[in-house]
Design a protein around this motif. Structure first.
Motif, short mmCIF file in Angstrom:
data_model
loop_
_atom_site.label_atom_id
_atom_site.label_comp_id
_atom_site.label_asym_id
_atom_site.label_seq_id
_atom_site.Cartn_x
_atom_site.Cartn_y
_atom_site.Cartn_z
N THR A 70 27.86 17.67 44.18
CA THR A 70 28.60 18.90 43.88
C THR A 70 27.67 20.10 43.74
O THR A 70 27.97 21.18 44.23
CB THR A 70 29.40 18.72 42.57
OG1 THR A 70 30.24 17.57 42.72
CG2 THR A 70 30.24 19.92 42.27
N LYS A 71 26.53 19.92 43.12
CA LYS A 71 25.60 21.04 42.92
C LYS A 71 25.07 21.55 44.24
O LYS A 71 24.93 22.76 44.44
CB LYS A 71 24.46 20.62 42.00
CG LYS A 71 24.90 20.41 40.57
CD LYS A 71 23.76 20.07 39.67
CE LYS A 71 24.29 19.85 38.26
NZ LYS A 71 23.25 19.64 37.29
N THR A 99 33.41 18.60 40.54
CA THR A 99 33.86 18.42 41.93
C THR A 99 35.26 18.98 42.14
O THR A 99 35.52 19.65 43.14
CB THR A 99 33.83 16.92 42.29
OG1 THR A 99 32.51 16.43 42.09
CG2 THR A 99 34.24 16.69 43.72
N CYS A 123 25.31 26.86 39.24
CA CYS A 123 24.82 25.57 39.73
C CYS A 123 24.43 24.64 38.59
O CYS A 123 24.47 23.41 38.74
CB CYS A 123 23.62 25.79 40.67
SG CYS A 123 24.12 26.54 42.23
N ARG A 146 26.61 21.27 47.20
CA ARG A 146 27.73 21.94 47.88
C ARG A 146 27.99 23.32 47.29
O ARG A 146 28.23 24.28 48.02
CB ARG A 146 29.00 21.08 47.78
CG ARG A 146 28.95 19.84 48.62
CD ARG A 146 30.28 19.10 48.65
NE ARG A 146 30.62 18.58 47.32
CZ ARG A 146 31.82 18.66 46.78
NH1 ARG A 146 32.82 19.20 47.44
NH2 ARG A 146 32.04 18.16 45.58
N LEU A 147 27.91 23.41 45.98
CA LEU A 147 28.13 24.70 45.33
C LEU A 147 27.03 25.69 45.70
O LEU A 147 27.31 26.86 46.00
CB LEU A 147 28.21 24.53 43.81
CG LEU A 147 28.46 25.80 43.00
CD1 LEU A 147 29.79 26.44 43.39
CD2 LEU A 147 28.45 25.49 41.52
N VAL A 162 35.17 22.88 42.20
CA VAL A 162 34.57 23.37 43.45
C VAL A 162 35.55 23.20 44.60
O VAL A 162 35.71 24.10 45.44
CB VAL A 162 33.22 22.67 43.73
CG1 VAL A 162 32.68 23.05 45.10
CG2 VAL A 162 32.21 23.02 42.65
N MET A 205 31.44 23.16 36.18
CA MET A 205 31.65 23.32 37.62
C MET A 205 31.63 21.93 38.26
O MET A 205 30.69 21.54 38.94
CB MET A 205 30.56 24.21 38.23
CG MET A 205 30.59 25.65 37.77
SD MET A 205 32.06 26.53 38.28
CE MET A 205 31.79 26.68 40.02
#
Length: 185
Positions: free
Chosen positions: A59-60, A26, A19, A62-63, A29, A24
């Motif tokens: 993104t964080k 978008t 995270c 969602r991850l 992911v 990592m």
């Protein structure tokens, strides 16, 4: 290489790193979600994949939700996530804390096995010249004994008696018995 922990435990260990990792992004992911959805629809259904690919959420977040979902799904889901990560982002995969720990453990085992191998061959530290000299001596003794049985070289019996002095007890007995038997013939 066998895993020391299960994939569930590894995912718990690696979740914070994943995270916070800048690599990592978008796109990565999304590729991971698509991989899990297309190849393993039992892990991520179309509805779940759509939720994890929603660009209105950061993104964080969602991850983090994806990792929680995979953890909830079980060991096989976590394993497939690691496989997808290995396929799509090898550099991230090998920098995971669980992988770094496994490499360190493997390096220690490899270093220990090298030490064991070195200890195993300590008896052979005299080199090839020692082997050749011993082999030549034994070959010479065999030739002398072989030709000493005939009429031409009867003097080798005494030589066999003297050469047995530096050998072990069993070897001495064999050499002396051959010399005595040769004397009787």
């Amino acid at each position: 290489m066998p895993d020391t922990d299960g994939y569930l435990e590894q995912l718990q260990t690696d979740a914070q790193f994943l995270c916070s990792e800048q690599r990592m992004d978008t796109e990565l992911v999304d590729r991971l979600v698509l991989q899990l959805n297309r190849i393993y629809p039992q892990i991520l259904s179309d509805k779940e994949a759509h939720r994890f690919r929603n660009l209105s959420v950061s993104t964080k977040v969602r991850l983090a939700e994806l990792l929680k979902h995979l953890h909830w799904k079980g060991e096989e889901s976590c394993h497939e996530f690691y496989r997808a990560l290995h396929i799509h982002a090898e550099d991230v995969y090998f920098s995971l804390p669980s992988r770094v720990r496994q490499r360190e453990i493997a390096d220690q085992k490899w270093a220990n096995s090298i030490e064991v191998r070195q200890e195993r061959y300590v008896l052979n530290d005299r080199g090839p010249m020692f082997f050749l000299s011993c082999f030549s001596f034994v070959l010479g003794m065999a030739i002398l004994y072989y030709y000493g049985e005939g009429q031409s070289l009867r003097c080798t019996r005494g030589f066999l008696h003297c050469s047995a002095s530096r050998l072990s007890k069993d070897a001495k007995n064999v050499f002396i018995s051959y010399a005595v038997i040769g004397k009787q013939l």
